[in-house]
Design an enzyme around this catalytic site. Structure first.
Site, short mmCIF file in Angstrom:
data_model
loop_
_atom_site.label_atom_id
_atom_site.label_comp_id
_atom_site.label_asym_id
_atom_site.label_seq_id
_atom_site.Cartn_x
_atom_site.Cartn_y
_atom_site.Cartn_z
N SER A 141 0.75 -1.10 0.06
CA SER A 141 0.13 -0.06 0.09
C SER A 141 0.84 1.08 -0.02
O SER A 141 2.04 1.36 0.60
CB SER A 141 -0.98 0.01 1.20
OG SER A 141 -1.21 1.15 1.46
N TYR A 154 -2.19 -1.33 10.27
CA TYR A 154 -1.97 -1.67 8.84
C TYR A 154 -0.76 -0.95 8.05
O TYR A 154 -0.26 -1.78 7.40
CB TYR A 154 -3.32 -0.92 8.23
CG TYR A 154 -3.60 -1.08 6.75
CD1 TYR A 154 -4.09 -2.29 6.17
CD2 TYR A 154 -3.14 -0.19 5.91
CE1 TYR A 154 -4.42 -2.39 4.88
CE2 TYR A 154 -3.67 -0.20 4.54
CZ TYR A 154 -3.86 -1.30 3.92
OH TYR A 154 -4.41 -1.52 2.70
N1 LIG Z 1 -8.73 -0.52 -1.72
C1 LIG Z 1 -7.62 0.27 -1.43
O1 LIG Z 1 -7.65 1.42 -1.18
C2 LIG Z 1 -6.22 -0.25 -1.13
C3 LIG Z 1 -5.28 0.36 -0.92
C4 LIG Z 1 -3.86 -0.04 -0.80
C5 LIG Z 1 -3.84 -1.43 -0.71
N2 LIG Z 1 -5.01 -2.33 -0.59
C6 LIG Z 1 -4.74 -3.71 -0.37
O2 LIG Z 1 -5.43 -4.47 -1.37
C7 LIG Z 1 -5.73 -5.89 -0.72
C8 LIG Z 1 -7.02 -6.13 -1.62
O3 LIG Z 1 -7.92 -5.27 -0.83
P1 LIG Z 1 -9.11 -5.01 -1.57
O4 LIG Z 1 -9.05 -3.18 -1.50
O5 LIG Z 1 -9.56 -5.36 -2.86
O6 LIG Z 1 -10.39 -4.94 -0.30
P2 LIG Z 1 -11.53 -6.13 -0.09
O7 LIG Z 1 -11.96 -6.05 0.95
O8 LIG Z 1 -12.47 -6.02 -1.48
O9 LIG Z 1 -10.66 -7.49 -0.50
C9 LIG Z 1 -9.93 -8.23 0.55
C10 LIG Z 1 -10.19 -9.71 0.44
O10 LIG Z 1 -9.34 -10.20 1.37
C11 LIG Z 1 -10.03 -11.44 2.06
N3 LIG Z 1 -9.49 -11.61 3.38
C12 LIG Z 1 -9.63 -10.90 4.34
N4 LIG Z 1 -9.10 -11.49 5.56
C13 LIG Z 1 -8.72 -12.87 4.89
C14 LIG Z 1 -8.10 -13.97 5.55
N5 LIG Z 1 -7.77 -14.13 6.81
N6 LIG Z 1 -7.81 -14.99 4.83
C15 LIG Z 1 -8.14 -15.04 3.34
N7 LIG Z 1 -8.67 -13.87 2.86
C16 LIG Z 1 -9.07 -12.79 3.49
C17 LIG Z 1 -11.59 -10.70 1.98
O11 LIG Z 1 -12.44 -11.78 2.41
C18 LIG Z 1 -11.59 -10.16 0.71
O12 LIG Z 1 -12.21 -10.91 -0.16
C19 LIG Z 1 -5.42 -5.71 0.71
O13 LIG Z 1 -4.09 -6.19 0.89
C20 LIG Z 1 -5.36 -4.20 0.79
O14 LIG Z 1 -4.87 -3.96 1.82
C21 LIG Z 1 -6.33 -1.97 -0.91
#
Ligand SMILES: NC(=O)c1ccc[n+]([C@@H]2O[C@H](COP(=O)([O-])OP(=O)(O)OC[C@H]3O[C@@H](n4cnc5c(N)ncnc54)[C@H](O)[C@@H]3O)[C@@H](O)[C@H]2O)c1
Length: 254
Positions: A141, A154
């Site tokens: 991130s 985080y």
């Molecule tokens: N959306 C943003 O703004 C953003 C920015 C930077 C980084 N990210 C990163 O992107 C990645 C994906 O997140 P997203 O934004 O698509 O959100 P999201 O909530 O749509 O997806 C996260 C997924 O991870 C799964 N998950 C959570 N805990 C888990 C576990 N213990 N075991 C297996 N699966 C698990 C959830 O069920 C979900 O499907 C994350 O690592 C997040 O930190 C997101």
């Protein structure tokens, strides 16, 4: 360009958001995709979306914070598809809290789901990739380098992912395994729906998030998926130990 024909890819957190978009894009480009998540209905839905689009996808229930689940995921992938070429460590979660209100359990959970999972899934996949090479992509991130006052645990976990990416790139280079990470900026996915200010006023919060970028928009999951596709592809064969920033200029604006 950017074809993944005959490649086997694991996408953790593939039930939703960036993981789903990446699983669909990898499959579109010819990969056989193993979706891993704790959300079973979302995971099977992603696998079905892949199959409906003419690709090959499957789902394995996986809590990435549990080593036994990760081991099971790798074993099933090898049984089903004959190996592992690409691992996208994407599953993640966040408590929208500063350090003063974060409990020991919340801190530990954040590290277990985001960082410990990345570390151990990579070791298990690398053991299968040794000898023929492979690609590991970690979803970090912008908070890994900029930090966020309302996301302290985080930010720690995402900084750890960046460091592990560089260290493992050094360790695995002799085995032909490339290791990179992505630093996404604000992306419109369910993870952000849990922001307290999002619950109060979604439209205003999305506008504020967009305003933090140079391009004045929040990213779409597919914006990050394209970054992952590049890193997974042969076109990135000279790229390892680095961080690809996909943030609409969020970091440049800081
Ligand atoms: N959306 C943003 O703004 C953003 C920015 C930077 C980084 N990210 C990163 O992107 C990645 C994906 O997140 P997203 O934004 O698509 O959100 P999201 O909530 O749509 O997806 C996260 C997924 O991870 C799964 N998950 C959570 N805990 C888990 C576990 N213990 N075991 C297996 N699966 C698990 C959830 O069920 C979900 O499907 C994350 O690592 C997040 O930190 C997101």
């Amino acid at each position: 360009m950017f074809e993944l024909t005959r490649k086997v890819a694991i996408v953790t957190g593939g039930s939703s958001g960036i993981g789903r978009a990446t699983a669909l894009l990898f499959a579109e480009r010819g990969a056989q995709v193993m979706v891993a998540d704790v959300n079973d209905s979302g995971g099977w839905e992603t696998a079905k979306m892949i199959e409906n689009a003419g690709g090959q996808g499957f789902f394995v229930h996986t809590d990435v914070s549990k080593l036994q689940d990760l081991s099971n995921l790798i074993d099933i992938t090898v049984q089903q598809y004959g190996g592992v070429d690409i691992l996208f460590n994407n599953a993640g979660m966040a408590y929208f809290k500063g350090s003063l209100t974060t409990s020991e359990e919340e801190f530990q959970r954040t590290l277990d789901v985001n960082l410990k999972s990345t570390f151990f899934a990579s070791t298990l996949a690398a053991a299968k990739m040794r000898g023929k090479g492979g690609v590991i992509i970690n979803n970090s991130s912008v908070n890994a380098v900029s930090g966020a006052a309302d996301l302290v645990a985080y930010s720690a976990s995402k900084g750890g992912i960046l460091a592990v990416t560089i260290a493992m790139a050094k360790e695995y280079a002799p085995y032909g395994i490339r290791v990179n990470c992505i630093l996404p900026g604000p992306i419109d996915t369910p993870i952000n729906e849990r922001r307290p200010e999002m619950i109060t006023d979604r439209v205003a919060t999305l506008a504020q998030m967009a305003n933090l970028t140079l391009l004045k928009r929040v990213g779409a999951p597919r914006d990050v998926a394209y970054g992952a596709l590049y890193l997974a592809s042969e076109e990135a064969s000279f790229v390892t130990g680095t961080a690809l920033v996909v943030d609409g200029g969020y970091l440049a604006a800081r």
